[in-house]
Write an enzyme that holds these catalytic residues in place. Structure first.
Site, PDB file in Angstrom:
ATOM      1  N   ASP A 197       0.823  -1.218   0.000  1.00 47.49           N
ATOM      2  CA  ASP A 197       0.000   0.000   0.000  1.00 47.49           C
ATOM      3  C   ASP A 197       0.857   1.268   0.000  1.00 47.49           C
ATOM      4  O   ASP A 197       2.020   1.244   0.381  1.00 47.49           O
ATOM      5  CB  ASP A 197      -0.917   0.022   1.234  1.00 47.49           C
ATOM      6  CG  ASP A 197      -0.121  -0.016   2.528  1.00 47.49           C
ATOM      7  OD1 ASP A 197       0.888  -0.742   2.571  1.00 47.49           O
ATOM      8  OD2 ASP A 197      -0.492   0.683   3.484  1.00 47.49           O
ATOM      9  N   GLU A 198       0.252   2.342  -0.451  1.00 46.21           N
ATOM     10  CA  GLU A 198       0.768   3.707  -0.291  1.00 46.21           C
ATOM     11  C   GLU A 198       2.254   3.865  -0.637  1.00 46.21           C
ATOM     12  O   GLU A 198       3.031   4.343   0.177  1.00 46.21           O
ATOM     13  CB  GLU A 198       0.572   4.171   1.157  1.00 46.21           C
ATOM     14  CG  GLU A 198      -0.864   4.344   1.545  1.00 46.21           C
ATOM     15  CD  GLU A 198      -1.015   4.927   2.945  1.00 46.21           C
ATOM     16  OE1 GLU A 198      -1.655   5.979   3.059  1.00 46.21           O
ATOM     17  OE2 GLU A 198      -0.486   4.340   3.905  1.00 46.21           O
ATOM     18  N   VAL A 199       2.639   3.456  -1.813  1.00 43.22           N
ATOM     19  CA  VAL A 199       4.038   3.648  -2.199  1.00 43.22           C
ATOM     20  C   VAL A 199       4.202   5.081  -2.726  1.00 43.22           C
ATOM     21  O   VAL A 199       3.523   5.491  -3.665  1.00 43.22           O
ATOM     22  CB  VAL A 199       4.462   2.627  -3.269  1.00 43.22           C
ATOM     23  CG1 VAL A 199       5.945   2.763  -3.562  1.00 43.22           C
ATOM     24  CG2 VAL A 199       4.131   1.214  -2.812  1.00 43.22           C
TER      25      VAL A 199
END
Ligand SMILES: *[C@@H]1O[C@H](CO)[C@@H](O)[C@H](O)[C@H]1NC(C)=O
Ligand SMILES: *[C@@H]1O[C@H](CO)[C@@H](O)[C@H](O)[C@H]1NC(C)=O
Ligand SMILES: *[C@@H]1O[C@H](CO)[C@@H](O)[C@H](O)[C@H]1NC(C)=O
Ligand SMILES: *[C@@H]1O[C@H](CO)[C@@H](O)[C@H](O)[C@H]1NC(C)=O
Length: 528
Positions: free
Chosen positions: A322-324
């Site tokens: 997630d959320e790179v």
């Protein structure tokens, strides 16, 4: 009155007897009658039916009998009940348990059958289940059916229950990176999870702020990445203890090691793993996500996940994704050169390259995986048996639309977006979580079948062992019931009454659960 049926709707009006029974989560089929039997704590026992596949020595059930005996009657001895002026009731001195299979030394899995039936009548007091895991669910229900009169006598009503979970994956996520949670806090949470019939502990073990997992292949990870390498780590002994404690309660442990983002705490222990960020033409001294351009990164991940695959027995690992944040990758000239060589024009392609390589590594260890929704959103090629966890509320689409898209593509889905318990608001916020219908999207029956459940999430930015318990309970119970009970169990007034009562029962069991509204618990101080 004896033998007359009291249907659910009638229960709504009935005033609850002192420590009366009110089951949470509500069973699929239940009939409670007004006839009741006395339980004699001094004589009461749990006993295996002669034809049960599990017999004395089955640690899962032996231990559960011990726990539930304590929960029901405590450890003291009890006076003979005094029936002066009361109607004499028939006594029950045992609950007989029978299971069809005896996986007493195995682990529960996504496929475990948790069905059970509970029959309390003139002739029998019987719990039957397919598996020991189902028997655990039935024992919990049994413990919630027992009530105590003002005179101190224990009773159980004539009851018929046929119960099974609506969804097989009913999880709770704890974050042990933002704040370290002591082992006792985790074990205590597993206890309350079992009272709620939750069956998956999603252990978000590490993240940017700290790396508490003590790896035996890479001990530098905790030495350099934990808050304190002596006091704020989970040793392999600790991890084994959590897994066994969970197993004895029919709870799977799904460990998450989130990459390539959320990995700052990995950096100090593994030099070269993270991407150096640049400021102009020079490294700025800060680091971004895992460096996807180096072969050494994949060598490390192979070795690390080989260890993780052997430490955690569950078939599934959670690989994050997630959320790179692409800013650092964008700044780094070596990453740009790598992308050019690979013909990537978009950083999502780079992220996909990393995740695909990682998924292949983990697949080789005969593990399945769960990933956060971005992996699907960014069109990473994933194995058809991948489980996608939906967490984003509105972006890029409404979470129900996301559930639709994931199942339409043939993947299994887990819902979490509406169930972030770390978000708090003034008022009874459990109600919104309770009202969520996980299958409330447009789709075919086949698509709906791909929704295997959901998870309550307790992210740890503002939570540690001082406030975890009251923030979790009984709010997480709303999600537990939504995932266990039938889609018809939606009456808010009925839920409110039972959840208030369940919260009082949690207090009686020593859990500092917060109130859900104005009021008081009758038996609050009774057992102190
Ligand atoms: C259990 O039985 C008692 C005694 O007859 C009755 O007052 C009570 O309403 C019953 N409880 C339920 C949940 O039906
Ligand atoms: C468990 O209960 C569900 C729902 O009634 C049913 O479909 C399933 O066949 C049951 N499983 C077993 C093994 O009894
Ligand atoms: C990295 O591995 C790939 C594939 O095995 C190989 O083609 C490449 O030469 C390696 N790069 C370096 C710098 O060793
Ligand atoms: C509940 O689920 C059944 C199928 O299991 C379905 O037919 C029914 O429409 C659902 N009801 C609601 C209120 O969603």
């Amino acid at each position: 009155m004896a033998g007359s049926r009291l249907w659910v709707s009638l229960l709504l009006g009935a005033s609850l007897t002192f420590w009366a029974s009110a089951v949470w989560p509500w069973p699929q089929y239940i009939q409670i009658y007004s006839q009741c039997y006395t339980l004699y704590p001094n004589n009461f026992q749990f006993r295996y039916h002669v034809s049960s596949a599990a017999q004395p020595g089955c640690v899962v059930l032996d231990e559960a009998f011990r726990r539930y005996r304590n929960l029901l009657f405590g450890t003291g001895s009890w006076p003979r009940p005094n029936f002066a002026g009361k109607q004499q009731t028939e006594g029950k001195n045992m609950l007989v348990i029978t299971v069809m299979t005896a996986e007493c030394n195995e682990f529960p899995s996504l496929e475990s059958v948790e069905n059970y039936t509970l029959t309390i009548n003139d002739d029998q007091c019987l719990l039957t289940a397919v598996t020991v895991w189902g028997a655990l669910r039935g024992l919990e229900t049994f413990s919630q059916l027992v009530w105590k009169s003002a005179e101190g006598t224990f009773f159980i009503n004539k009851t018929k229950i046929k119960d099974f979970p609506r969804f097989p994956h009913r999880g709770l996520l704890l974050d042990t990176s933002r704040h370290y949670l002591p082992l006792s806090t985790i074990l205590g949470t597993l206890d309350v999870m079992s009272y709620n019939k939750f069956n998956v502990f999603h252990w978000h073990m590490v993240d940017d702020p700290s790396f508490p997992y003590e790896s035996f292949t890479f001990p530098e990870l905790t030495r350099k990445g934990s808050y304190n390498p002596v006091t704020h780590i989970y040793t392999s002994q600790d991890v084994r203890e959590v897994i066994e404690y969970a197993r004895l309660r029919g709870i799977r442990v799904v460990a998450e090691f989130d990459t390539p983002g959320h990995t700052l705490s990995w950096g100090p222990g593994i030099p070269g793993l993270l991407t150096p960020c640049y400021s102009g033409s020079l490294p700025s001294g800060t680091f971004g996500p895992v460096n996807p351009s180096l072969n050494s990164t994949y060598d490390f991940m192979s070795t690390f996940f080989l260890e993780i695959s052997s430490v955690f027995p569950d078939f599934y690992l959670h690989l994050g994704g997630d959320e790179v944040d692409f800013t650092c990758w964008k700044s780094n000239p070596n990453i740009q050169a790598f992308m050019k060589k690979k013909g990537f024009t978009d950083f999502k392609q780079l992220e996909s390259f990393y995740i695909q390589t990682l998924l292949d590594i983990v697949s080789d260890y005969d593990k399945g995986y769960v990933v956060w929704q971005e992996v699907f959103d960014n069109k990473v090629k994933i194995r058809p048996d991948t489980i996608i966890q939906v967490w984003r509320e509105e972006i890029p689409v409404d979470y129900m639309k996301e559930m639709e898209q994931i199942t339409k593509a043939g993947f299994r889905a887990l819902l979490s977006a509406p169930w972030y318990l770390n978000r708090i608001a003034y008022g009874p916020d459990w109600k919104d979580m309770y009202k969520v219908e996980p299958l409330g999207f447009h789709g075919t029956p086949e698509m709906r079948n791909l929704v295997i459940g959901g998870e309550a999430c307790m992210w740890g930015e503002y939570v540690d062992s001082t406030n975890l318990v009251s923030r979790l309970w009984p709010r997480a119970g709303a999600i537990a019931e939504r995932l266990w009970s039938s889609n018809q169990t939606t009456d808010m007034e009925f839920a409110y009454k039972r959840l208030s009562h369940f919260r009082c029962e949690l207090l009686r069991r020593g859990i500092q659960a917060q109130p859900i509204s104005v009021g008081y618990c009758e038996q609050e101080f009774e057992h102190t």
